[in-house]
Design an enzyme around this catalytic site. Structure first.
Site, short mmCIF file in Angstrom:
data_model
loop_
_atom_site.label_atom_id
_atom_site.label_comp_id
_atom_site.label_asym_id
_atom_site.label_seq_id
_atom_site.Cartn_x
_atom_site.Cartn_y
_atom_site.Cartn_z
N ASP A 1 5.15 -5.53 4.64
CA ASP A 1 5.80 -4.97 3.46
C ASP A 1 6.67 -6.00 2.72
OD1 ASP A 1 4.66 -2.51 3.84
OD2 ASP A 1 6.32 -1.75 5.06
N ARG B 1 -5.39 5.99 -1.84
CA ARG B 1 -5.32 5.07 -0.69
C ARG B 1 -6.28 5.48 0.44
NH1 ARG B 1 0.85 4.19 0.57
NH2 ARG B 1 -0.04 2.69 2.03
N GLN C 1 0.51 2.87 11.28
CA GLN C 1 0.30 4.28 10.89
C GLN C 1 -0.91 4.85 11.63
OE1 GLN C 1 0.06 4.33 6.60
NE2 GLN C 1 2.21 3.78 6.36
C1 S3P Z 1 4.37 1.71 8.30
C2 S3P Z 1 3.34 0.85 8.56
C3 S3P Z 1 2.78 -0.08 7.55
C4 S3P Z 1 3.75 -0.29 6.40
C5 S3P Z 1 4.33 1.00 5.90
C6 S3P Z 1 5.08 1.73 7.00
C7 S3P Z 1 4.83 2.62 9.37
O1 S3P Z 1 1.59 0.47 7.03
O2 S3P Z 1 3.09 -0.96 5.34
O3 S3P Z 1 5.22 0.75 4.82
O4 S3P Z 1 5.92 3.19 9.27
O5 S3P Z 1 4.10 2.76 10.34
P1 S3P Z 1 0.16 0.28 7.77
O6 S3P Z 1 0.22 0.98 9.05
O7 S3P Z 1 -0.83 0.87 6.83
O8 S3P Z 1 0.00 -1.22 7.90
#
Ligand code: S3P
Length: 444
Positions: A323, A126, A173
């Site tokens: 998600d 990823r 994230q």
């Molecule tokens: C999350 C943010 C999302 C989500 C992941 C959890 C988080 O990802 O898809 O399951 O806890 O901040 P991205 O920040 O890559 O969009």
């Protein structure tokens, strides 16, 4: 955990149940990270004990944080900002969890030791450049220098720089990683959030008096992180995860004459895109008993079986629904008319290439689709009634497994979902709760 398949041979009978969903994964990760930086002992109730979160606990323990569980409460012994114990050549495993890997590297920005971060087979594929770029700006080094994925060596800096960032992906994230990196940087860091994403990190920090301020504008937010401001330990109860509730919501909508009440679910508006989308599809969903706790909206969700219509869902819905698209595609497959979900390129960067995989699963069961440049059109069939056997490869993606399971419970036929052990990364009680409401399945 050993790999196993789940086989569904029969549709679920009508049900009328009330259940509690497992704790929110995003909030669980954040509660652990933030309490590890607080001064004193924090008490976290109802923490999700999924594999992803257990990896976060293990990582923090490896970094010298004392974490003890007694009855239903986790006690986290924080020693303030900059108190992690690091050394050269420390190796930290982040398993399947992108949230852990990306946020942990944010925290490690302030430690001048060379630390190796690894993931499992899926996580090692990823994209990580999205956090390498801002963290380099703050003072981190990543080796090998041209690598864009895990495993990677991160070396932080003793003098991290408070600087200005723009977050354009809509990734919570990335945003949280920058916030964690800036908590111990002298000065004020700003993040211009051009696509608004889930804001649990900001909410918890604000609730406990951490160094954060958010200014809201029409099209973006500006987040100010006031560096080197220590904060006290705190108590937090983790609400249910709407991303896990999503599978029960869609199952109930597609089942016959059924009702479900999902208690104490997090309803933060940055997460409830699924409810907006489904309501526009004619879903009977009611939100009741709402309250604000720790800066987060929490309430009960009541869902009744419904005849769904198609929807034209714009890309602007992606951050608040990110998600939930795998299960929404199952809903669209049984809806009347042609549904369009736009702007889904990010889905192919998740635990599996979710968009492509869901597209081929739908085709496999005879649902026509058109997929072009991140937009999927799904030609729904409200009368779908399968009568053959299908093997579904999940590519070890928990959300694909749970979506295919719901498909088996509501579309008929015999559905064998491979490698369902991945479900425990996010929702360890999924199969038990499904059994509780009457779902029948076999484990192979
Ligand atoms: C999350 C943010 C999302 C989500 C992941 C959890 C988080 O990802 O898809 O399951 O806890 O901040 P991205 O920040 O890559 O969009």
């Amino acid at each position: 955990m050993k790999s196993f398949s789940v086989i569904v041979k029969k549709k679920i009978n009508k049900f009328n149940k009330s259940i509690s969903i497992d704790g929110d994964k995003s909030i669980s990760h954040r509660a652990l990270f933030i309490s590890s930086q607080a001064c004193g002992v924090s008490k976290i109730k109802g923490l999700l004990e999924s594999e992803d979160v257990l990896h976060t606990i293990a990582a923090l323990k490896k970094l010298g944080v004392k974490i003890v569980k007694y009855k239903n409460i986790h006690y986290i012994y924080g020693n303030g900002l900059g108190s992690l114990k690091t050394r050269n050549n420390l190796k930290i495993k982040t398993g399947n969890s992108g949230t852990l890997a990306r946020m942990l590297m944010g925290l490690l920005t302030n430690y001048a030791h060379k630390i190796k971060i690894t993931g499992d087979k899926s996580l090692n594929k990823r994209p990580m450049e999205r956090i390498f770029m801002p963290l380099k700006k703050i003072g981190c080094k990543f080796e090998p220098t041209n690598k864009k994925t895990l495993p990677i060596y991160i070396t932080g800096s003793e003098i991290p720089t408070a600087t200005n960032h723009e977050e354009k992906i809509g990734s919570a994230q990335v945003k949280s990683s920058i916030i964690f990196a800036s908590l111990d940087a002298p000065g004020i860091t700003t993040i211009k959030e051009l696509k608004k994403s889930r804001n649990h990190t900001e909410n918890i920090l604000r609730f406990i008096g951490g160094g954060i301020k958010v200014k809201k504008f029409k099209n973006y937010n500006t987040i100010y992180v006031i560096g080197q401001k220590n904060f006290d330990a705190f108590n937090l109860t983790i609400p249910g995860d709407i991303s896990s509730a999503a599978f029960f919501i869609v199952l109930t909508l597609l089942a016959k004459n059924s009702v479900i009440k999902l208690k104490n679910v997090n309803l933060n508006p940055t997460r409830t895109g699924i409810i907006t989308v489904l309501k526009k599809m004619n879903a009977q969903i009611k939100i009741v008993n709402t309250k604000i706790k720790y800066g987060e909206k929490i309430g009960n969700i009541i869902v009744k079986s419904s005849n769904l219509n198609s929807i034209n869902c714009p890309a602007s819905m992606v951050p608040s629904t990110v998600d939930e698209f795998t299960i929404l595609m199952i809903a669209a497959a049984k809806a009347k008319g042609t549904t369009t979900f736009a702007g889904l390129n990010e889905l192919n960067k998740k635990e599996s290439p979710r968009l492509n995989l869901m597209n081929s699963i739908l085709n496999k069961i005879g649902i026509k689709t058109k997929l072009k440049k991140g937009t999927i059109k799904i030609f729904g069939n409200p009368k779908i009634n399968l009568n053959k056997s299908y093997k579904i490869q999940s590519l070890f993606d928990h959300r694909i497994c749970m979506s295919a399971f719901v498909m088996g419970q509501t579309f008929g036929g015999q559905i064998e979902v491979k490698d369902c052990n991945s479900i425990s990364t996010s929702f360890p009680n999924f199969l038990t709760l499904m059994k509780k409401i009457g779902a029948k399945y076999e484990i192979k």
